[in-house]
Design a protein around this motif. Structure first.
Motif, PDB file in Angstrom:
ATOM      1  N   GLN A   1       0.833  -1.198   0.000  1.00  0.00           N
ATOM      2  CA  GLN A   1       0.000   0.000   0.000  1.00  0.00           C
ATOM      3  C   GLN A   1       0.872   1.253   0.000  1.00  0.00           C
ATOM      4  OE1 GLN A   1      -2.283   0.603   3.558  1.00  0.00           O
ATOM      5  NE2 GLN A   1      -3.650   2.073   2.587  1.00  0.00           N
ATOM      6  N   GLN A   2       1.946   1.244   0.780  1.00  0.00           N
ATOM      7  CA  GLN A   2       2.830   2.400   0.822  1.00  0.00           C
ATOM      8  C   GLN A   2       3.533   2.598  -0.522  1.00  0.00           C
ATOM      9  OE1 GLN A   2       6.045   2.263   3.690  1.00  0.00           O
ATOM     10  NE2 GLN A   2       5.954   4.482   3.927  1.00  0.00           N
ATOM     11  N   ARG A   3       3.946   1.517  -1.157  1.00  0.00           N
ATOM     12  CA  ARG A   3       4.579   1.612  -2.470  1.00  0.00           C
ATOM     13  C   ARG A   3       3.614   2.198  -3.494  1.00  0.00           C
ATOM     14  NH1 ARG A   3       4.353  -0.619  -6.967  1.00  0.00           N
ATOM     15  NH2 ARG A   3       3.576  -2.697  -6.799  1.00  0.00           N
ATOM     16  N   ASN A   4       2.368   1.736  -3.459  1.00  0.00           N
ATOM     17  CA  ASN A   4       1.367   2.253  -4.390  1.00  0.00           C
ATOM     18  C   ASN A   4       1.098   3.738  -4.150  1.00  0.00           C
ATOM     19  OD1 ASN A   4       1.131  -0.210  -5.617  1.00  0.00           O
ATOM     20  ND2 ASN A   4      -0.746  -0.795  -4.556  1.00  0.00           N
ATOM     21  N   LEU A   5       1.019   4.125  -2.892  1.00  0.00           N
ATOM     22  CA  LEU A   5       0.801   5.533  -2.562  1.00  0.00           C
ATOM     23  C   LEU A   5       1.948   6.392  -3.085  1.00  0.00           C
ATOM     24  CD1 LEU A   5      -0.898   7.669  -1.046  1.00  0.00           C
ATOM     25  CD2 LEU A   5       0.453   7.138   0.978  1.00  0.00           C
ATOM     26  N   ARG A   6       3.171   5.918  -2.922  1.00  0.00           N
ATOM     27  CA  ARG A   6       4.342   6.649  -3.403  1.00  0.00           C
ATOM     28  C   ARG A   6       4.309   6.796  -4.925  1.00  0.00           C
ATOM     29  NH1 ARG A   6       8.628   7.072  -0.014  1.00  0.00           N
ATOM     30  NH2 ARG A   6      10.142   6.937  -1.697  1.00  0.00           N
ATOM     31  N   LEU A   7       3.997   5.713  -5.628  1.00  0.00           N
ATOM     32  CA  LEU A   7       3.978   5.752  -7.091  1.00  0.00           C
ATOM     33  C   LEU A   7       2.890   6.685  -7.623  1.00  0.00           C
ATOM     34  CD1 LEU A   7       4.551   2.000  -8.004  1.00  0.00           C
ATOM     35  CD2 LEU A   7       6.145   3.901  -8.319  1.00  0.00           C
ATOM     36  N   VAL A   8       1.699   6.588  -7.063  1.00  0.00           N
ATOM     37  CA  VAL A   8       0.598   7.432  -7.544  1.00  0.00           C
ATOM     38  C   VAL A   8       0.870   8.899  -7.228  1.00  0.00           C
ATOM     39  CG1 VAL A   8      -1.857   7.934  -7.261  1.00  0.00           C
ATOM     40  CG2 VAL A   8      -1.092   5.580  -7.457  1.00  0.00           C
ATOM     41  N   LEU A   9       1.386   9.161  -6.024  1.00  0.00           N
ATOM     42  CA  LEU A   9       1.709  10.538  -5.662  1.00  0.00           C
ATOM     43  C   LEU A   9       2.759  11.109  -6.612  1.00  0.00           C
ATOM     44  CD1 LEU A   9       1.357  12.886  -3.668  1.00  0.00           C
ATOM     45  CD2 LEU A   9       3.199  11.877  -2.320  1.00  0.00           C
ATOM     46  N   GLN A  10       3.776  10.340  -6.927  1.00  0.00           N
ATOM     47  CA  GLN A  10       4.815  10.799  -7.836  1.00  0.00           C
ATOM     48  C   GLN A  10       4.244  11.093  -9.222  1.00  0.00           C
ATOM     49  OE1 GLN A  10       8.085   8.080  -8.357  1.00  0.00           O
ATOM     50  NE2 GLN A  10       9.408   9.654  -9.200  1.00  0.00           N
ATOM     51  N   LYS A  11       3.416  10.203  -9.743  1.00  0.00           N
ATOM     52  CA  LYS A  11       2.830  10.404 -11.074  1.00  0.00           C
ATOM     53  C   LYS A  11       1.911  11.626 -11.111  1.00  0.00           C
ATOM     54  CE  LYS A  11       4.676   6.905 -13.132  1.00  0.00           C
ATOM     55  NZ  LYS A  11       5.700   7.094 -14.133  1.00  0.00           N
ATOM     56  N   LEU A  12       1.121  11.808 -10.055  1.00  0.00           N
ATOM     57  CA  LEU A  12       0.204  12.950 -10.030  1.00  0.00           C
ATOM     58  C   LEU A  12       0.954  14.272  -9.906  1.00  0.00           C
ATOM     59  CD1 LEU A  12      -2.724  11.555  -7.855  1.00  0.00           C
ATOM     60  CD2 LEU A  12      -2.713  11.995 -10.317  1.00  0.00           C
ATOM     61  N   VAL A  13       2.014  14.289  -9.118  1.00  0.00           N
ATOM     62  CA  VAL A  13       2.815  15.518  -8.998  1.00  0.00           C
ATOM     63  C   VAL A  13       3.499  15.814 -10.327  1.00  0.00           C
ATOM     64  CG1 VAL A  13       4.837  16.534  -7.879  1.00  0.00           C
ATOM     65  CG2 VAL A  13       3.104  15.384  -6.502  1.00  0.00           C
ATOM     66  N   GLN A  14       4.014  14.794 -11.000  1.00  0.00           N
ATOM     67  CA  GLN A  14       4.632  15.007 -12.311  1.00  0.00           C
ATOM     68  C   GLN A  14       3.627  15.590 -13.297  1.00  0.00           C
ATOM     69  OE1 GLN A  14       6.134  11.140 -13.300  1.00  0.00           O
ATOM     70  NE2 GLN A  14       8.083  11.457 -12.255  1.00  0.00           N
ATOM     71  N   ALA A  15       2.413  15.068 -13.271  1.00  0.00           N
ATOM     72  CA  ALA A  15       1.376  15.580 -14.178  1.00  0.00           C
ATOM     73  C   ALA A  15       1.013  17.019 -13.831  1.00  0.00           C
ATOM     74  CB  ALA A  15       0.146  14.687 -14.113  1.00  0.00           C
ATOM     75  N   ALA A  16       0.948  17.338 -12.544  1.00  0.00           N
ATOM     76  CA  ALA A  16       0.589  18.696 -12.128  1.00  0.00           C
ATOM     77  C   ALA A  16       1.691  19.690 -12.488  1.00  0.00           C
ATOM     78  CB  ALA A  16       0.310  18.721 -10.627  1.00  0.00           C
ATOM     79  N   VAL A  17       2.935  19.293 -12.330  1.00  0.00           N
ATOM     80  CA  VAL A  17       4.047  20.182 -12.697  1.00  0.00           C
ATOM     81  C   VAL A  17       4.074  20.396 -14.204  1.00  0.00           C
ATOM     82  CG1 VAL A  17       6.575  20.330 -12.772  1.00  0.00           C
ATOM     83  CG2 VAL A  17       5.428  19.669 -10.660  1.00  0.00           C
ATOM     84  N   ALA A  18       3.685  19.391 -14.969  1.00  0.00           N
ATOM     85  CA  ALA A  18       3.647  19.505 -16.434  1.00  0.00           C
ATOM     86  C   ALA A  18       2.404  20.249 -16.917  1.00  0.00           C
ATOM     87  CB  ALA A  18       3.713  18.119 -17.064  1.00  0.00           C
TER      88      ALA A  18
END
Length: 120
Positions: free
Chosen positions: A37-54
């Motif tokens: 669950q923690q790994r999934n949270l980290r991956l989704v958070l990273q992808k969403l932040v990347q999308a928001a910065v882009a």
């Protein structure tokens, strides 16, 4: 002194192993689920932040909703720091008084605190 037949010793050892597995398997399964669950949270958070910065459409709103839902469903104190960093990144993204380059530097610093990055 007689120690008994080998078959009784093998059966006793098998029973002890079965009890040990029955007692500790739920703990191990819960530990693995928590790490997943923690790994999934980290991956989704990273992808969403990347999308928001882009500046992808609705990415900031999606990040906001994800953080709110994750906060409500969070039962693991180990995830608190990830959610806190996510909320700080969201606040930076919503702040229009800060330039984009400063935002990106601050976001990189925040993500570095939880061993994440904006690169893939």
């Amino acid at each position: 002194m007689e120690i008994g037949p080998i078959s009784e010793w093998v059966a006793a050892i098998a029973e002890i192993l079965a009890v040990v597995v029955a007692l500790f398997l739920p703990y191990y399964t819960a530990y693995k689920a928590k790490k997943h669950q923690q790994r999934n949270l980290r991956l989704v958070l990273q992808k969403l932040v990347q999308a928001a910065v882009a500046d992808e459409p609705d990415s900031v709103k999606t990040l906001d909703i994800f953080l709110k839902i994750s906060f409500l469903g969070n039962s693991d104190p180990a995830n608190d720091n990830l959610l806190l960093v996510g909320n700080q990144v969201l606040a930076l993204l919503k702040d229009s008084a800060i330039s984009d380059s400063v935002k990106q530097d601050r976001i990189n610093d925040l993500l570095g605190q939880v061993q994440l990055s904006l690169e893939n």
